[in-house]
Scaffold this motif. Structure first.
Motif, short mmCIF file in Angstrom:
data_model
loop_
_atom_site.label_atom_id
_atom_site.label_comp_id
_atom_site.label_asym_id
_atom_site.label_seq_id
_atom_site.Cartn_x
_atom_site.Cartn_y
_atom_site.Cartn_z
N GLY A 234 0.81 -1.21 0.00
CA GLY A 234 0.00 0.00 0.00
C GLY A 234 0.84 1.26 0.00
N TYR A 235 1.93 1.22 0.77
CA TYR A 235 2.85 2.37 0.83
C TYR A 235 3.48 2.62 -0.55
CZ TYR A 235 6.86 5.21 2.26
OH TYR A 235 7.81 6.21 2.37
N ASP A 236 3.98 1.56 -1.18
CA ASP A 236 4.64 1.69 -2.48
C ASP A 236 3.67 2.17 -3.55
OD1 ASP A 236 7.00 0.83 -1.35
OD2 ASP A 236 6.81 -1.24 -2.07
N LEU A 241 1.66 6.64 -7.08
CA LEU A 241 0.56 7.51 -7.50
C LEU A 241 0.90 8.98 -7.29
CD1 LEU A 241 -2.37 5.41 -5.99
CD2 LEU A 241 -2.01 5.84 -8.43
N LEU A 242 1.53 9.28 -6.16
CA LEU A 242 1.90 10.67 -5.88
C LEU A 242 2.98 11.17 -6.82
CD1 LEU A 242 1.88 10.54 -1.97
CD2 LEU A 242 0.16 11.58 -3.46
N ARG A 264 0.38 5.79 5.87
CA ARG A 264 1.78 6.10 6.19
C ARG A 264 2.42 6.93 5.08
NH1 ARG A 264 6.60 2.95 5.62
NH2 ARG A 264 5.40 1.10 5.06
N ALA A 265 2.15 6.56 3.83
CA ALA A 265 2.73 7.30 2.70
C ALA A 265 2.18 8.72 2.63
CB ALA A 265 2.44 6.56 1.40
N LEU A 266 0.90 8.90 2.90
CA LEU A 266 0.30 10.24 2.85
C LEU A 266 0.82 11.12 3.98
CD1 LEU A 266 -3.42 9.35 1.93
CD2 LEU A 266 -1.65 10.31 0.43
N ARG A 267 1.02 10.53 5.17
CA ARG A 267 1.61 11.30 6.28
C ARG A 267 3.00 11.78 5.91
NH1 ARG A 267 -0.55 7.36 9.64
NH2 ARG A 267 1.49 6.34 9.82
N LYS A 268 3.77 10.92 5.30
CA LYS A 268 5.16 11.25 4.96
C LYS A 268 5.22 12.41 3.97
CE LYS A 268 9.40 9.25 3.07
NZ LYS A 268 10.05 8.03 2.53
N ASN A 272 -3.13 15.60 4.26
CA ASN A 272 -4.01 15.41 5.41
C ASN A 272 -5.15 14.46 5.07
OD1 ASN A 272 -2.66 17.24 7.17
ND2 ASN A 272 -3.61 18.95 6.06
N VAL A 273 -5.37 13.50 5.97
CA VAL A 273 -6.49 12.55 5.83
C VAL A 273 -7.46 12.83 6.97
CG1 VAL A 273 -7.14 10.12 5.84
CG2 VAL A 273 -4.96 10.81 4.80
N PRO A 274 -8.74 13.12 6.67
CA PRO A 274 -9.39 13.02 5.36
C PRO A 274 -9.52 14.34 4.60
CG PRO A 274 -11.05 13.25 7.05
CD PRO A 274 -9.72 13.30 7.76
N GLU A 275 -8.97 15.44 5.13
CA GLU A 275 -9.21 16.75 4.51
C GLU A 275 -8.78 16.78 3.04
OE1 GLU A 275 -8.99 17.21 8.87
OE2 GLU A 275 -7.68 16.26 7.36
N ASP A 276 -7.59 16.28 2.74
CA ASP A 276 -7.11 16.27 1.35
C ASP A 276 -7.56 15.01 0.61
OD1 ASP A 276 -5.73 18.68 1.80
OD2 ASP A 276 -4.00 17.58 2.60
N ILE A 277 -7.36 13.88 1.23
CA ILE A 277 -7.67 12.60 0.61
C ILE A 277 -8.33 11.69 1.65
CG2 ILE A 277 -6.76 10.55 -0.57
CD1 ILE A 277 -4.39 12.24 -1.49
#
Length: 343
Positions: A234-236, A241-242, A264-268, A272-277
Motif C-alpha cells: 500500500g505504501y509503495d 501515484l503521488l 503512512r505514505a500520505l503522512r510522509k 491530510n487525511v481526510p481533509e485532502d484525501i
C-alpha cells in the motif's frame, strides 16, 4: 524365518514416501500411473499383503478437523494475515463446542497437502483458510473434490471454485463503502488492490467499487493500482501515484493492511487525511480502529464465519446436505473519510 515385508520396504525400493505407497496400493488418483504400477509391482515381488484390520482402523473417524493456513507475507514473523486471527479463535471455539479436536497446520503450494489428512486419517475433514492466489492451487482443490475428501473453504462462492464455500459479499462491500464516499462529496477515486482472477475477493471488491461509480455517473476509468495485501504494498502504490501526480480525493483499498500503508505514505508527504484525501480499507482488523486517523472499513463477521466453517464441515462429514453461504458486509465509519467541502 524371513521377516514379513512392510510398506516402508516398498517405499525404500520404489524411492517414494510410505504415504505414497499406501495411496498407490489403494489405486489413489493422487499417484500417477507409472508410480502406482511400480509400487504395486514391488509389493507383488515382496509378497506384501495389506493388513485389512489396520486399513479399516485407519479409515475410522479421528474426530479431528484440520485447519490448513496458507502463508501470507506479513511485516512480522507470523506469516498469518491479521484478518484470520479472530476467525481462528472462532473456529477453535466451534470445534471445542462440537467435540472435535483442531489440527492447525501451515501449508505452501509445493506441499502435497491435498493428500495428507483425511486420506491418512489425520482428520475427518479440512478447512482451507487464507489460500491467497487461487490459480496456484485450483488443481489440488479439484483433487480433493474428486477423491471425496470433506472440505470447506473461506471465500466467496462461485462456479469456478470446487467444493462448499463460506464467504462474504465482497461486491456489496466494495460498492457500499464507495457509495459512502460519494455521498461525502468525493469525486476523484483511486482503487488500490489486485483486480485479476488470481485474487477473486479483491476483484469482487473492485467490481463493486466500479458499479458504485457507474451508478453515480462518475469516471470509471479512474486509476487502479495492483497491490497485494501488505502495508508495504500500500505504501509503495501510494508513493507511485503521488510521483505521477494522479488527481485523487479518495483512495479505496482492497484491505486494511493496504490502507495502513497508504496512510503512512500520505503522512510522509504531508497530505491530510481526510481533509485532502479520504482513505478506506476492508476487513476491519483489530488495529484499524487505532490507526491515525482511525480507518473507515468494511466489516466481515469473523465470529459467524468461523462457526459456519466448522458446522458446515461437520455436516459434510456426517453426510448431511451442505451449501454455500454468503454473509453480508457492513461499512464501519471512522475518521479517515470525513466529508469534503463542496467546491
Amino acid at each position: 524365518m524371513k521377516e514379513k515385508a512392510t510398506s516402508f520396504d516398498i517405499a525404500h525400493l520404489a524411492g517414494v514416501s510410505q504415504s505414497t505407497v499406501s495411496r498407490a496400493l489403494n489405486n489413489s488418483p493422487l499417484v500417477n500411473l507409472e508410480t502406482r504400477e511400480r509400487v504395486q509391482r514391488i509389493a507383488k515381488e515382496l509378497n506384501y499383503k495389506v493388513d485389512k484390520n489396520a486399513s479399516n482402523l485407519r479409515k475410522q473417524k479421528s474426530n479431528t478437523i484440520a485447519l490448513l493456513l496458507f502463508e501470507d507475507p506479513t511485516s512480522d514473523d507470523s506469516m498469518i494475515n491479521p484478518f484470520f486471527l479472530s476467525m481462528l479463535g472462532s473456529i477453535t471455539r466451534a470445534c471445542a463446542t462440537a467435540g472435535y479436536d483442531l489440527l492447525v497446520s501451515f501449508q505452501n503450494m509445493d506441499d502435497d497437502w491435498q493428500a495428507e489428512y483425511e486420506d491418512s486419517n489425520k482428520a475427518d475433514g479440512i478447512i482451507l483458510l487464507g489460500y491467497g492466489d487461487y490459480t496456484d492451487y485450483r488443481a489440488k482443490v479439484a483433487q480433493l473434490e474428486s477423491q471425496g475428501t470433506h472440505f470447506v473453504r473461506w471465500g466467496a462462492p462461485d462456479t469456478e471454485h470446487p467444493g462448499v464455500s463460506i464467504g462474504c459479499d465482497n461486491f456489496q462491500g466494495g460498492k457500499h463503502i464507495t457509495e459512502h464516499l460519494i455521498k461525502l462529496g468525493r469525486k476523484h477515486f483511486v482503487f488500490i488492490g489486485d483486480s485479476g482472477n488470481q485474487a477473486p475477493e479483491f476483484m469482487a471488491r473492485y467490481q463493486g467499487y466500479l458499479d458504485a461509480l457507474t451508478s453515480e455517473g462518475l469516471n470509471t476509468t479512474s486509476t487502479q493500482y495492483d497491490a497485494i495485501s501488505t502495508e508495504e504494498a500500500g505504501y509503495d502504490a501510494t508513493q507511485s501515484l503521488l510521483e505521477k501526480n494522479i488527481s485523487m480525493d479518495a483512495i479505496v483499498c482492497a484491505s486494511d493492511l493496504i490502507a495502513m500503508g497508504v496512510l503512512r505514505a500520505l503522512r510522509k508527504t504531508h497530505f491530510n487525511v481526510p481533509e485532502d484525501i479520504a482513505v478506506v480499507g476492508y476487513d476491519n482488523i483489530a488495529v484499524s480502529a487505532f490507526t491515525t486517523p482511525a480507518l473507515t472499513t468494511v466489516h466481515q463477521n469473523t465470529k459467524l464465519a468461523g462457526e459456519l466453517l466448522v458446522t458446515t464441515l461437520i455436516k459434510a462429514i456426517t453426510k448431511e446436505t451442505v451449501e454455500d453461504y454468503l454473509m453480508p458486509a457492513e461499512v464501519i465509519v471512522r475518521q479517515s473519510c470525513g466529508a469534503k467541502e463542496a467546491q
